[in-house]
Design an enzyme around this catalytic site. Structure first.
Site, short mmCIF file in Angstrom:
data_model
loop_
_atom_site.label_atom_id
_atom_site.label_comp_id
_atom_site.label_asym_id
_atom_site.label_seq_id
_atom_site.Cartn_x
_atom_site.Cartn_y
_atom_site.Cartn_z
N LYS A 138 0.84 -1.20 0.00
CA LYS A 138 0.00 0.00 0.00
C LYS A 138 0.88 1.25 0.00
O LYS A 138 2.03 1.19 0.46
CB LYS A 138 -0.84 0.04 1.28
N ARG B 120 -10.37 -11.43 2.25
CA ARG B 120 -11.22 -12.50 1.71
C ARG B 120 -10.56 -13.86 1.81
O ARG B 120 -11.24 -14.87 1.96
CB ARG B 120 -11.60 -12.14 0.25
N1 BES Z 1 -8.15 -3.62 4.48
C1 BES Z 1 -8.33 -3.21 3.14
C2 BES Z 1 -9.65 -2.47 2.91
C3 BES Z 1 -9.82 -1.16 3.61
C4 BES Z 1 -9.47 0.01 2.97
C5 BES Z 1 -10.38 -1.09 4.85
C6 BES Z 1 -9.67 1.22 3.60
C7 BES Z 1 -10.57 0.12 5.49
C8 BES Z 1 -10.22 1.28 4.84
C9 BES Z 1 -8.31 -4.43 2.23
O1 BES Z 1 -7.52 -5.48 2.65
C10 BES Z 1 -7.79 -3.98 0.90
O2 BES Z 1 -6.66 -3.62 0.85
N2 BES Z 1 -8.63 -4.01 -0.11
C11 BES Z 1 -8.27 -3.60 -1.41
C12 BES Z 1 -8.77 -4.65 -2.38
C13 BES Z 1 -8.22 -4.51 -3.76
C14 BES Z 1 -6.75 -4.82 -3.77
C15 BES Z 1 -8.97 -5.45 -4.67
C16 BES Z 1 -8.92 -2.25 -1.68
O3 BES Z 1 -10.05 -2.04 -1.23
O4 BES Z 1 -8.28 -1.42 -2.29
MN MN Z 2 -5.50 -5.32 1.99
#
Ligand code: BES
Ligand code: MN
Ligand code: ZN
Length: 496
Positions: free
Chosen positions: A273, A347
């Site tokens: 990230k 997931r």
């Molecule tokens: N934990 C994150 C989602 C999230 C983002 C929670 C902001 C709370 C605030 C999750 O694991 C994630 O990174 N999701 C990605 C999925 C994508 C890579 C398909 C996302 O939402 O960008």
């Molecule tokens: Mn994630």
């Protein structure tokens, strides 16, 4: 903070709080106190143009003729618009005001205050609950707080004619304890709260009569949980799966199950990230936190229902041993997954946790909670969690529990097209479905691990677990979203 419920006359010291309906200054506690104060309260109201409109507050400090520190009058507006939600907003607002005024004790004058259709005992208990929830603090790492920065408010006496308020509050108080546990867990920094230390916090629930089982990597390997383990393999911290059983219902009756995403820190893994805001990912265990808090609430109030809470605990780190985009993992269900983005990890954790839960408990219903997708926040902001559900009755019941508690839900679509989005060329599915409808394709992924005929709801709480601003019943920070929802859903559907 200590709460008491009393029919006694209002105290002569400390702060007095009086809620009034619009144009309601002529009667009730306000009128009586105004007389004792030689009309000074009414004069103050007039000078401030205070009439009791919703959200108006009149703060009369050192009122003439009274020894009280202040009289705080809260307008609630028209009685017909006053319900449970407004009662809690009032309780929260009262508490916030008393805290910032640095009062030590306060009496809330609710005797004879009965706007709208809400019962006096329910009103009194929920005003107190909301005040308690709003007074939460997470100060354990602030070693330099000056005495004048610490909260003063220690006692709130709710003056009410109701005799039942105290018993009602005693139950709600246990639910508040569950909410506080969730907030504590969500607030802890990720160097302190990691899978093993989280599991240790769960084990403390044994004191409440919860049976706690912890599986480590060895056991999970044996079970074939390749998806959950793949997420944790780049971390120096061992992944864990925790099961918490509260069997307060009929012996032998199948339980309902809660399953939580517990990513104690989500760096994204090799699909790293961006730096700014990454610290937020300490609360990527908000689903697991809510499940744990809900179990504490149910056990604390000795709910007459069989409930299990299962949480998958991992840390998602980049490392020489971390999983790569392109890896294919085998889940406990036997299905294989092509990992195309290591940041779509929640997931993967849920896939194995949910499968294990169904195999182990044959639950009547499965409700999973997860801070799963950023797309959920884009869709629903911080007003609702998104609900993806395969059973109409379960859908209705959860929506109702959400309305009753303020942990609001909004139903989201999950259809065949979303399942199409996660088809892989090389494995049984891939772990991302593209940007469009990202929350629904994530839900579809989890749906692939729900057995035929299993009632299931997936709650994406990404926008709800944390708040950057004060809310009526929650100071900024961890909200404890989901605890009251799950507790209420069990109360309304599985007890009695
Ligand atoms: N934990 C994150 C989602 C999230 C983002 C929670 C902001 C709370 C605030 C999750 O694991 C994630 O990174 N999701 C990605 C999925 C994508 C890579 C398909 C996302 O939402 O960008
Ligand atoms: Mn994630
Ligand atoms: Zn995550």
């Amino acid at each position: 903070m200590q709460f008491t419920f009393t029919k006694a006359a209002l105290p002569k010291t400390g702060a007095i709080v009086i809620p009034v309906i619009e144009n309601g200054l002529g009667d009730g506690a306000f009128a009586a106190l105004n007389e004792a104060a030689s009309g000074s309260l009414a004069r103050a109201a007039k000078a401030a143009n205070f009439t009791g409109k919703k959200d108006q507050v009149l703060d009369v400090i050192a009122p003439q003729g009274l020894d009280n520190t202040r009289v705080l009058v809260f307008g609630v507006g028209a009685p017909k618009t006053f319900g449970l939600e407004e009662a809690e907003a009032l309780g929260g607002a009262i508490c916030a005001r008393l805290l910032s005024a640095r009062e030590k004790s306060a009496a809330i004058a609710l005797e004879g205050f009965a706007p709208g259709g809400i019962e006096a005992d329910v009103l009194a208990a929920h005003v107190a609950l909301a005040a308690k929830l709003r007074a939460y603090r997470f100060d354990k790492y602030r070693t330099k707080l000056e005495a004048d920065q610490k909260p003063q408010l220690a006692k709130i006496a709710v003056h009410t004619g109701s005799t039942k308020a105290k018993t009602l509050f005693a139950e709600l108080d246990k639910v508040a304890d569950g909410v506080f546990l969730t907030r504590d867990l969500v607030s802890e920094p990720p160097n302190v709260l990691y899978p093993e230390s989280f599991a240790a916090r769960c084990a403390e629930l044994e004191e409440l009569g919860v049976k706690v089982t912890v599986l480590g990597v060895k056991e999970m390997k044996k079970l074939g949980m390749g998806a959950l383990l793949g997420v944790g393999q780049g971390s120096a911290r061992e992944s864990k799966l925790v099961a918490m059983e509260w069997m307060g219902g009929k012996k032998g009756q199948a339980p309902v199950a809660f399953v939580g995403k517990g990513v104690t820190f989500d760096t994204g893994g090799i699909s790293l990230k961006p730096g700014p805001g990454m610290e937020d990912m300490k609360w990527d265990m908000g689903g697991a936190g809510a499940v744990t808090g809900a179990m504490a609430a149910l056990a604390g109030r000795k709910a007459k229902a069989n409930v299990v809470g299962v949480i998958g605990l991992v840390e998602n780190m980049p490392d020489g041993n971390a999983q790569r985009p392109g890896d294919i993992v085998k889940t406990m269900s036997g299905q294989t997954v092509e990992i195309l983005n290591t940041d779509a990890e929640g997931r993967l954790v849920l896939a194995d946790a949910i499968w294990w839960t169904q195999e182990t408990y044959k639950p009547k219903a499965v409700v999973d909670l997860a801070t799963l997708t950023g797309a959920m926040v884009i869709a629903l902001a911080h007003e609702f969690a998104g609900m993806f559900v395969n059973d109409e009755k379960l859908c209705e019941a959860l929506l109702k529990a959400g309305e009753a508690t303020g942990d609001k839900l909004w139903r989201m679509p999950l259809v065949k097209a979303h399942y199409e989005m996660i088809k892989s060329d090389v494995a049984d599915m891939k772990n991302i479905g593209g940007r469009d409808g990202g929350s629904s394709s994530a839900a579809a992924f989890i749906g692939r691990f729900v057995k035929d005929g299993q009632a299931w709801a997936h709650l994406d709480i990404a926008g709800m677990a944390w708040s950057t601003k004060d809310l009526p019943t929650s100071p900024k920070g961890g909200t404890g979203y989901g605890v009251r929802l799950l507790d209420e859903w069990v109360r309304q559907n599985y007890e009695g």
